[in-house]
Design a protein around this motif. Structure first.
Motif, PDB file in Angstrom:
ATOM      1  N   LYS A 123       0.813  -1.213   0.000  1.00 38.01           N
ATOM      2  CA  LYS A 123       0.000   0.000   0.000  1.00 38.01           C
ATOM      3  C   LYS A 123       0.848   1.266   0.000  1.00 38.01           C
ATOM      4  N   LEU A 126       1.767   3.496  -3.193  1.00 36.14           N
ATOM      5  CA  LEU A 126       0.814   4.451  -3.749  1.00 36.14           C
ATOM      6  C   LEU A 126       0.400   5.511  -2.738  1.00 36.14           C
ATOM      7  N   GLY A 130       1.927   7.950  -4.985  1.00 36.75           N
ATOM      8  CA  GLY A 130       0.998   7.406  -5.958  1.00 36.75           C
ATOM      9  C   GLY A 130       0.977   8.122  -7.287  1.00 36.75           C
ATOM     10  N   HIS A 151      -9.059  -3.549  -3.401  1.00 33.84           N
ATOM     11  CA  HIS A 151      -8.737  -2.929  -4.682  1.00 33.84           C
ATOM     12  C   HIS A 151      -8.847  -3.904  -5.840  1.00 33.84           C
ATOM     13  N   GLU A 220      -5.987   2.574   2.279  1.00 29.45           N
ATOM     14  CA  GLU A 220      -6.663   2.057   1.089  1.00 29.45           C
ATOM     15  C   GLU A 220      -7.472   3.138   0.374  1.00 29.45           C
ATOM     16  N   GLU A 223      -4.920   4.875  -1.655  1.00 34.96           N
ATOM     17  CA  GLU A 223      -4.513   3.978  -2.730  1.00 34.96           C
ATOM     18  C   GLU A 223      -5.566   3.953  -3.839  1.00 34.96           C
TER      19      GLU A 223
END
Length: 381
Positions: A123, A126, A130, A151, A220, A223
């Protein structure tokens, strides 16, 4: 379908499950394996998969591995240089990045620049950089296929979507971790042992603690913003205790597409290796008649402030995200060493975000420096 794979972080949970899947897919070979200091487990993996290259985190661990597998024709390396070599080894067409933490950033960028498919389970790559990573992927025409269950679910829901303007929002599901429903007062008393008891998933210690604080869901969110080029306002989180729906996509016409399955990481790992094809998988199929009712609720941002902080950093952008991530890595490490309490994780990360100088459009060097300063800030607090 890929033919030859490098696995960065092969002795961890995702790495071991990746090797399990590879062992079941005919014709897929292993080019390189990397690990931290788990010499015995790495030696076992080398004997089973016989990679061209094996990499350990330290020279001491590499020297020990060399003695353990002296009879095998495997090159051995160590450190960041070894990680990058594993990520760019010529015979591999895919790299599974399953290392934990910021250490995954440089090897992932190297794999992209070498034209490898990336099965992304790291993770932090990103979260911290990212925009830079996705720009490199576009420039080198490289597929980044997420291995995280959430994802991967979104990736699958978007497979038939030809125009992203049709997407209204992404909905990330969250189990709520081991402390769902607890008040702030109750959470002040929880222990490391309590936090490591995830209700649905078997994972490494760091990510399990992140699930307990809900920081993992915050990571997340960031991400998802990077992977799918969505603003924060179009990424939501819902608590779904059963971990059956792994995430959803809502379209502008009101249709909602969800990806469902048993909570087993081998499903998204296999898809990253076989995409665009699907093959039989060793995971038990979801039985809708026995999985029980599916429930949903809002996350409690007051009791779990790490999620709110991550969203704040996501909105701010720049170096706020790498500072938050680096501080969280150090704070979680302190918690796992029993040096701080559960809520001290949030306190230390909040302090770092408020203290480390902010840069709006950082270079890679400035991102790495922000990470370094965040870790110093936590360890000096």
């Amino acid at each position: 379908m890929v033919k030859c794979v490098s696995i960065l972080g092969s002795t961890g949970s995702i790495g071991r499950q990746s090797l399990d899947i590879i062992s079941r897919i005919a014709g897929v070979k292993v080019a390189a394996l990397t690990a931290g200091t788990s010499v015995e487990r790495m030696a076992q993996q080398c004997r089973v998969f016989c990679p061209e290259l094996a990499v350990m985190a330290t020279k001491e661990a590499a020297d020990q591995l060399a003695k353990e597998i002296a009879d095998l024709p495997i090159r051995i390396s160590f450190g960041e240089e070894g990680l990058i070599e594993a990520a760019t080894i010529s015979c591999a067409d895919c790299v599974i990045t399953a290392v934990v933490g910021m250490v995954g950033l440089k090897p992932t960028l190297a794999a992209i620049r070498a034209g490898k498919r990336v099965g992304l389970a790291n993770k932090e790559t990103l979260v911290c950089a990212g925009e830079l990573v996705m720009a490199e992927a576009k420039a080198h025409n490289v597929e980044i296929i997420p291995v995280d269950s959430e994802h991967s679910a979104i990736y699958q829901c978007l497979m038939g979507c030809h125009d992203r303007s049709e997407v209204k929002r992404l909905v990330l599901t969250c189990s709520g971790g081991p402390f769902f429903g607890m008040s702030r007062e109750q959470l002040r008393k929880v222990t490391k042992a309590d936090a490591l008891k995830h209700p649905n998933w078997k994972m490494g210690a760091k990510i399990t603690i992140d699930c307990a604080t809900l920081m993992n869901k915050g990571l997340e969110v960031i991400e998802a913003m990077r992977l799918y080029e969505m603003p924060l306002e179009q990424v939501d989180v819902v608590i779904h205790r059963q971990s059956i729906i792994h995430s959803m996509v809502e379209f502008v016409d009101g249709a909602v597409m969800a990806q469902m399955g048993t909570p087993d990481m081998r499903l998204p790992i296999q898809l990253a290796l076989t995409y665009p094809a699907r093959t039989t998988c060793p995971v038990d199929a979801l039985d809708l008649l026995s999985c029980g009712p599916l429930t949903f609720s809002e996350p409690d941002l007051k009791s779990f402030p790490c999620l709110a902080l991550a969203m704040e950093c996501a909105k701010k952008g720049g170096t706020a995200c790498p500072v938050m991530n680096g501080a969280n890595e150090e704070a979680v490490a302190k918690f796992l060493r029993d040096e701080i309490g559960f809520y001290d994780i949030y306190r230390l990360v909040r302090h770092a975000v408020d203290t480390v100088p902010f840069i709006q459009n950082p270079t890679l060097e400035e991102i790495l420096e922000a990470d370094r300063l965040a870790r110093i800030c936590v360890n000096d607090s």
